[in-house]
Design an enzyme around this catalytic site. Structure first.
Site, mmCIF file in Angstrom:
data_model
loop_
_atom_site.group_PDB
_atom_site.id
_atom_site.type_symbol
_atom_site.label_atom_id
_atom_site.label_comp_id
_atom_site.label_asym_id
_atom_site.label_seq_id
_atom_site.Cartn_x
_atom_site.Cartn_y
_atom_site.Cartn_z
ATOM 1 C CE LYS A 53 -3.809 -2.474 2.068
ATOM 2 N NZ LYS A 53 -4.485 -2.970 3.254
ATOM 3 C CD GLN A 97 -3.496 -4.631 6.457
ATOM 4 O OE1 GLN A 97 -3.365 -3.693 5.682
ATOM 5 N NE2 GLN A 97 -4.150 -5.729 6.124
ATOM 6 C CG ASP A 120 -9.845 -0.350 4.543
ATOM 7 O OD1 ASP A 120 -9.662 -0.584 3.330
ATOM 8 O OD2 ASP A 120 -9.161 -0.872 5.442
#
Ligand code: NDP
Length: 283
Positions: A53, A97, A120
């Protein structure tokens, strides 16, 4: 093989080129899109995802603010960092994450992220907006699936979509996104009776199970579109999907490969959401 491949790698590359141009344009307005990536602990797969990422951000010109925290980080410390990032004007998107270490309540952390920075798409507000058909950040893997269908100009209106898998990160949101495009959607899962019968009538099959080639090629209706989200690492290191690829490709009109299908789209959609968030900051 009769089916045409939907090449996620090529689609992702062309989208990233466009994103780099959008970032350059924003920079001319003195806006630098910023993504904060938070990793707690040293789960090897998470470390790989996080560095992918970060690299992807750098390539399109997004400022990436990395926070690598030790596994012993407390929930309070993590929530304090999220608060700080919520208030940081350089940050347009916050990604924590998953999975988090067992002593941290994932829901509490995801809920602490400001919805306007929830790139997200996992915050209950984002999920609620998806359910009620309002604009929102779409979670990245299902959003990538929708972009792949768009890339072949597939009209979902009135089509039978069968999603296999009901996770919060793939199955449920992709089903809702297809519903929003007026498809008739069936969600199958581990308790579904006669999975084959459902798949056989699908115009679009979206497999998100995590079991190597469990969707048999012979179940695929002639001309169906097959999107394989599954990533299953084999003992010899190869990656295979949830769909029996060759046999399915013989019947389908379009199919996504594994690897090189949905996988490369996921991070691209994260970049897309971050750039969209930065645009909202200036408008
Ligand atoms: P989960 O394990 O969270 O969900 C799997 C789903 O599959 C569950 O809903 C489960 O049903 C269902 N399932 C399990 N066994 C069967 C069965 N025999 N028949 C029908 N349904 C079954 O997985 P994720 O959604 O997180 O991921 C799915 C796959 O997608 C994985 O291979 C993962 O690696 C991959 N993935 C790929 C991404 C990408 O970027 N390309 C991103 C995210 C995931 P139940 O709910 O009843 O248990």
């Amino acid at each position: 093989m009769a089916a045409t491949l939907i090449d996620g790698k090529a689609l992702a590359a062309s989208m990233r080129e466009q994103l780099a141009a959008s970032v350059a344009e924003l920079k001319r307005e003195s806006v630098v899109p910023g993504l904060a990536v938070v990793l707690v602990g040293d789960d090897p797969a998470s470390r790989v995802y996080v560095s992918m990422k970060e690299k992807a951000c750098a390539k399109v010109g997004i400022f990436s603010d990395e926070h690598r925290l030790p596994a012993e980080t407390t929930q309070e410390e993590l929530l304090a960092l999220v608060d700080k990032l919520n208030a940081d004007p350089r940050i347009d998107g916050i990604l924590v994450q998953l999975p988090l270490p067992a002593h941290i309540d994932e829901d509490a952390v995801l809920t602490a992220i400001a919805p306007e920075k929830d790139v997200d798409g996992f915050h209950p507000v984002s999920v609620g907006r998806l359910v009620t058909g309002n604009p929102t950040f779409k979670s990245c893997t299902p959003y990538g699936v929708m972009k792949m269908l768009e890339s072949i100009q597939y009209d979902l209106n009135g089509k039978e979509v069968v999603v296999i898998g009901r996770s919060n990160i793939v199955g449920k949101p992709v089903a809702l996104m297809c519903l929003a495009e007026n498809a008739t959607v069936t969600i199958c899962h581990s308790r579904t009776c006669d999975l084959a019968a459902h798949v056989r009538r699908a115009d679009v099959v979206i497999a998100a199970v995590g079991r190597t080639e469990m969707i048999r090629g012979e179940w695929i209706k002639d001309g169906a579109v097959v999107i394989d989200v599954g990533i299953n690492r084999q003992e010899d290191g190869r990656l295979l999907g949830d769909v029996e690829f060759e046999a399915a490709a013989a019947r389908a009109s379009y199919i996504t490969p594994v690897p090189g299908g949905v996988g490369p789209m996921t991070i691209t959609m994260l970049l897309e959401n971050t750039v969209q968030s930065a645009r909202q900051r200036v408008r």
